[in-house]
Design a protein around this motif. Sequence first.
Motif, PDB file in Angstrom:
ATOM      1  N   ASN A 134       0.825  -1.094  -0.053  1.00 35.06           N
ATOM      2  CA  ASN A 134       0.060  -0.019   0.007  1.00 35.06           C
ATOM      3  C   ASN A 134       0.943   1.087   0.118  1.00 35.06           C
ATOM      4  O   ASN A 134       1.962   1.313   0.555  1.00 35.06           O
ATOM      5  N   VAL A 135       0.476   2.135  -0.660  1.00 37.23           N
ATOM      6  CA  VAL A 135       0.982   3.725  -0.451  1.00 37.23           C
ATOM      7  C   VAL A 135      -0.060   4.638  -0.073  1.00 37.23           C
ATOM      8  O   VAL A 135      -0.930   4.656  -0.535  1.00 37.23           O
ATOM      9  N   THR A 136       0.569   5.515   0.927  1.00 36.80           N
ATOM     10  CA  THR A 136      -0.573   6.533   1.290  1.00 36.80           C
ATOM     11  C   THR A 136      -0.299   7.911   0.819  1.00 36.80           C
ATOM     12  O   THR A 136       0.949   8.145  -0.044  1.00 36.80           O
ATOM     13  N   VAL A 137      -0.820   8.793   0.753  1.00 39.49           N
ATOM     14  CA  VAL A 137      -0.603  10.087   0.462  1.00 39.49           C
ATOM     15  C   VAL A 137       0.654  10.590   0.655  1.00 39.49           C
ATOM     16  O   VAL A 137       1.528  11.356   0.078  1.00 39.49           O
ATOM     17  N   PRO A 138       1.050  10.801   2.155  1.00 40.79           N
ATOM     18  CA  PRO A 138       2.445  11.117   2.766  1.00 40.79           C
ATOM     19  C   PRO A 138       3.316  10.584   2.038  1.00 40.79           C
ATOM     20  O   PRO A 138       4.392  11.182   1.896  1.00 40.79           O
ATOM     21  N   ARG A 172     -17.661   6.359  -3.856  1.00 40.53           N
ATOM     22  CA  ARG A 172     -16.350   6.527  -3.069  1.00 40.53           C
ATOM     23  C   ARG A 172     -15.333   6.529  -3.608  1.00 40.53           C
ATOM     24  O   ARG A 172     -14.086   7.468  -2.918  1.00 40.53           O
ATOM     25  N   MET A 173     -15.037   6.201  -4.807  1.00 40.55           N
ATOM     26  CA  MET A 173     -13.694   6.288  -5.733  1.00 40.55           C
ATOM     27  C   MET A 173     -13.583   7.771  -5.874  1.00 40.55           C
ATOM     28  O   MET A 173     -12.599   8.383  -5.420  1.00 40.55           O
ATOM     29  N   VAL A 174     -14.702   8.421  -6.122  1.00 39.03           N
ATOM     30  CA  VAL A 174     -14.627   9.736  -6.683  1.00 39.03           C
ATOM     31  C   VAL A 174     -14.230  10.488  -5.271  1.00 39.03           C
ATOM     32  O   VAL A 174     -13.331  11.696  -5.322  1.00 39.03           O
ATOM     33  N   ASP A 175     -15.027  10.444  -4.263  1.00 39.24           N
ATOM     34  CA  ASP A 175     -14.797  11.260  -2.972  1.00 39.24           C
ATOM     35  C   ASP A 175     -13.155  11.074  -2.399  1.00 39.24           C
ATOM     36  O   ASP A 175     -12.726  11.803  -1.978  1.00 39.24           O
ATOM     37  N   ARG A 176     -12.730   9.601  -2.409  1.00 38.69           N
ATOM     38  CA  ARG A 176     -11.339   9.472  -1.845  1.00 38.69           C
ATOM     39  C   ARG A 176     -10.266  10.152  -2.846  1.00 38.69           C
ATOM     40  O   ARG A 176      -9.516  10.854  -2.397  1.00 38.69           O
ATOM     41  N   THR A 177     -10.512  10.230  -4.153  1.00 39.57           N
ATOM     42  CA  THR A 177      -9.488  10.798  -5.088  1.00 39.57           C
ATOM     43  C   THR A 177      -9.565  12.411  -4.917  1.00 39.57           C
ATOM     44  O   THR A 177      -8.627  13.037  -4.696  1.00 39.57           O
ATOM     45  N   GLU A 178     -10.720  13.012  -4.469  1.00 38.69           N
ATOM     46  CA  GLU A 178     -10.855  14.486  -4.180  1.00 38.69           C
ATOM     47  C   GLU A 178     -10.134  14.620  -2.712  1.00 38.69           C
ATOM     48  O   GLU A 178      -9.287  15.716  -2.691  1.00 38.69           O
ATOM     49  N   VAL A 179     -10.252  13.978  -1.736  1.00 39.57           N
ATOM     50  CA  VAL A 179      -9.679  14.161  -0.509  1.00 39.57           C
ATOM     51  C   VAL A 179      -8.168  13.751  -0.718  1.00 39.57           C
ATOM     52  O   VAL A 179      -7.342  14.748  -0.149  1.00 39.57           O
ATOM     53  N   TRP A 180      -7.648  12.850  -1.557  1.00 38.26           N
ATOM     54  CA  TRP A 180      -6.182  12.655  -1.703  1.00 38.26           C
ATOM     55  C   TRP A 180      -5.634  13.726  -2.375  1.00 38.26           C
ATOM     56  O   TRP A 180      -4.356  14.239  -2.056  1.00 38.26           O
ATOM     57  N   TRP A 214     -19.447  14.685 -11.160  1.00 39.29           N
ATOM     58  CA  TRP A 214     -19.638  16.201 -11.748  1.00 39.29           C
ATOM     59  C   TRP A 214     -19.112  17.179 -10.550  1.00 39.29           C
ATOM     60  O   TRP A 214     -18.558  18.140 -10.812  1.00 39.29           O
ATOM     61  N   ASP A 215     -19.530  16.803  -9.190  1.00 40.49           N
ATOM     62  CA  ASP A 215     -19.029  17.678  -8.365  1.00 40.49           C
ATOM     63  C   ASP A 215     -17.431  17.770  -8.008  1.00 40.49           C
ATOM     64  O   ASP A 215     -16.949  18.823  -7.920  1.00 40.49           O
ATOM     65  N   TYR A 216     -16.741  16.584  -8.358  1.00 44.18           N
ATOM     66  CA  TYR A 216     -15.248  16.280  -8.264  1.00 44.18           C
ATOM     67  C   TYR A 216     -14.631  17.531  -9.415  1.00 44.18           C
ATOM     68  O   TYR A 216     -13.885  17.953  -9.259  1.00 44.18           O
ATOM     69  N   LEU A 217     -15.407  17.299 -10.590  1.00 45.38           N
ATOM     70  CA  LEU A 217     -14.750  18.030 -11.763  1.00 45.38           C
ATOM     71  C   LEU A 217     -14.980  19.469 -11.616  1.00 45.38           C
ATOM     72  O   LEU A 217     -14.296  20.422 -11.789  1.00 45.38           O
ATOM     73  N   ARG A 218     -16.286  19.784 -10.561  1.00 48.14           N
ATOM     74  CA  ARG A 218     -16.520  21.157 -10.375  1.00 48.14           C
ATOM     75  C   ARG A 218     -15.427  21.717  -9.342  1.00 48.14           C
ATOM     76  O   ARG A 218     -14.859  22.897  -9.529  1.00 48.14           O
TER      77      ARG A 218
END
Length: 470
Positions: A134-138, A172-180, A214-218
């Motif tokens: 696994n790889v984390t954002v940090p 969930r994929m979209v939400d995670r990507t935005e947070v990351w 759409w909200d992620y693209l916004r």
Amino acid sequence: MSGRRIFELITSAAADGSAARLGKISLPGRKAIETPNFFAATSRGSVPHLTPDNLRRHTPVSGVYMALEEFIEKKEPPVQHTPVRETSRRLHSFTALPSNTVSILGPRRCAAVATPFGNTPKTITVFTSTGFRNVTVPEFTSYIQALQPDIVLPLADIPNVSATPSSKKLARMVDRTEVWLDEFFDRMDLSKSSDSLGSSVFAPVLPVDHPIQWDYLRHLSEDVLDKLSGLAVYDTNILPDLVNYPSLAPLPKLSMDPPKTPQEVLRQIFLGIDICTLMFVNSTSDAGVAMTFSFPPPSVDKVQPLGINMWSSEHNTAVVPLLEGCQCYTCTKHHRAYLRHLLNAKEMLGWNLLQIHNHHVVNEFFAGIREALGKGQAAFEDAMHKFAAAYEPLFPEGTGERPRARGYHFKSEAGSEKINKPAWIDLDKGAGVTEITSVVESGTPSSESQDVTPAEVINVEAAAAALSLS
């Protein structure tokens, strides 16, 4: 962290539905890249079959895509500890990449190997040289700060399996990507190194339907636009929906949806892709196929193949270039008969020369695309239709054995067969002395020695000689 403006738009999309356009990507210290164009796919930091000096001398490659998972291990990845001057980009130094070549670093290969388990809310799963981890954002941010690629693709929650995820999973994929993505920017802002040798960031556009992201693209178009230098599109079918976000239009679009044929390349450019990541160049060279297509296509009476199978015996005495009129190093210095001899002898030079030729053909293909776009959208679309009618839809299959398997050939599915056959046989479990003698004397396996293949004859001869001395 503010995004570097690296893209100059020369012609905009047409009003008739085509989004194809001309542009130029300029990065500090690198040669300007006219678009549409392509980046080569690498294995362990190098273009397969080409050393860095031959990449610089004999190919027109202006940029390469590298995967972080090919450089890291489960503990203490050596790439981070390579000594290098503070003012240079470590990834270029570590891979001996030509100084004028653009480097793109993403977390996973293109296309990525399927993993036995999915991503988690805080990590993505990658396939390293020592197994899955696994790889984390940090962690990813620390790698980027150490390696300093020209362009970076942040972590994205891309499905690792062929089955279509459920709608809840896609959300969930979209939400995670935005947070990351937001966490990546926050950590890069805190880095002192990003002030001197910053990497241009291409935000991921996920392979999910527009209503789900759409909200992620916004968010990309309004909240973090000033930190972006481009977009990495993982499914080019989403491109028509990006017209709803005009602020994203000036950004260059990199295709992480690898096309399999030149026809698919044309379709992606028609939809608005500026840079294609091409895997089929490597696979075509591996298969022993020399590309022969051009754009715009020549006037022909019958459908032409996209390439020629250099394993075919018809090239035994053909002292002509791989492609008539081609000005690449291979075609100006060698002929088909010599290349076929190299492939049959399993000489790596054969694949070296094929790789040089095929990259040249692809470069000329993109130069033809840009020339057609310079004449207008109508000229480009007309040439597209003629190309589809002039060439077969798929590359010919090579009939010989390909070279040694590399990391991106790995198959993680259960029950997958080994890609390369073993070079040696087990004398205890395979053929006996009688069968070996039969092979040595006749040059081919006998009816009783079906386990011995012609490719093993040379090794069998050595084994028989050793037995005679014992």
